[in-house]
Design a protein around this motif. Structure first.
Motif: not given
Length: 254
Positions: A174, A177, A180, A183-185
């Protein structure tokens, strides 16, 4: 995920930075500012000594193909889909668990790319995606945690030097912050003080996850770059040159 990155350092630089004992690079790779799956990439590995040998594992710099082909695969094209391994499942998935136990590597990079969907629309009515380049603020190499495998080509003779295919994958987690929002990865990084244990094939599996941590907050910087990076045929240092954000894009990232 990590689907594109830049790798421009020369082998001599990587040998010094990653304290490599032996280079297995016969022909240096050209600087690549648009590394894509199935391309050849540099990898730092530690190969175990011969059985019953008192010698330590040997740290090597090698050229591998990005896209892991498990040793049991019948068709090597499976590697096209194995460019990333999720940290959450890497120890259990059949494609990765053997490599996670004994064949871990570092994949040096200048930085990696991710695409952020904007509020603007393309001619086809889809959200326009703005690529960002993400790199260490201190200018060091990004040491991405990876796995490698050695696949034996059954169609090649035993004396064929190309009968073994060395391939690799990037481990992701993940995103922190501050990244993120793009992109979430993100790729997992291996800090210098943890690299020896990560590469050592004898490190107990139970200790491996403690070696993998997301990048420390603020240690990476992200900035927009040319959409030309979306085409793998484009390559050159201009791809990592920063571009100014449009006002509405800057606002959406706050």
């Amino acid at each position: 995920m990590c689907g594109r990155y830049a790798s421009s350092r020369r082998p001599e630089e990587l040998l010094e930075e990653f304290e490599v004992v032996e280079s297995r690079v016969s022909t240096p790779l050209a600087p690549d500012y648009n590394v894509a799956p199935t391309k050849e990439v540099y990898a730092v590995v530690e190969r175990p000594p011969a059985k019953d040998s008192p010698e330590p594992a040997e740290r090597q710099l090698r050229v591998l193909t990005w896209g892991l082909v498990p040793s049991w695969a019948k068709d090597p094209s499976i590697g096209n889909r194995m460019i990333n391994a999720r940290m959450e499942t890497v120890a259990e998935k059949p494609a990765y668990r053997r490599a996670f136990a004994a064949r871990r590597c570092l994949l040096p990079a200048d930085g990696y790319y991710e695409w952020y969907p904007t509020d603007q629309l393309t001619a086809a009515g889809k959200p326009r995606k703005q690529p960002f380049f993400i790199r260490p603020r201190d200018g060091a190499s990004l040491a991405m945690a990876g796995l490698y495998e050695i696949w034996r080509d059954p169609d090649r003779a035993d004396d064929d030097p190309d009968r073994f295919r060395w391939t690799c994958t990037v481990i992701t987690t993940d995103a922190t912050d501050d990244l993120g929002r793009i992109h979430d990865r993100m790729p997992l990084m291996v800090e210098p003080e943890r690299r020896a244990a990560w590469l050592d094939p004898r490190t107990p599996r139970a200790e491996l996850f403690d070696l993998l941590v997301p990048a420390a907050p603020g240690s990476l910087e992200a900035y927009p770059v040319s959409t030309r990076v979306g085409n793998v045929r484009n390559n050159g240092p201009e791809l990592v040159e920063p571009l100014p954000l449009e006002p509405e894009e800057a606002e959406s990232l706050r």
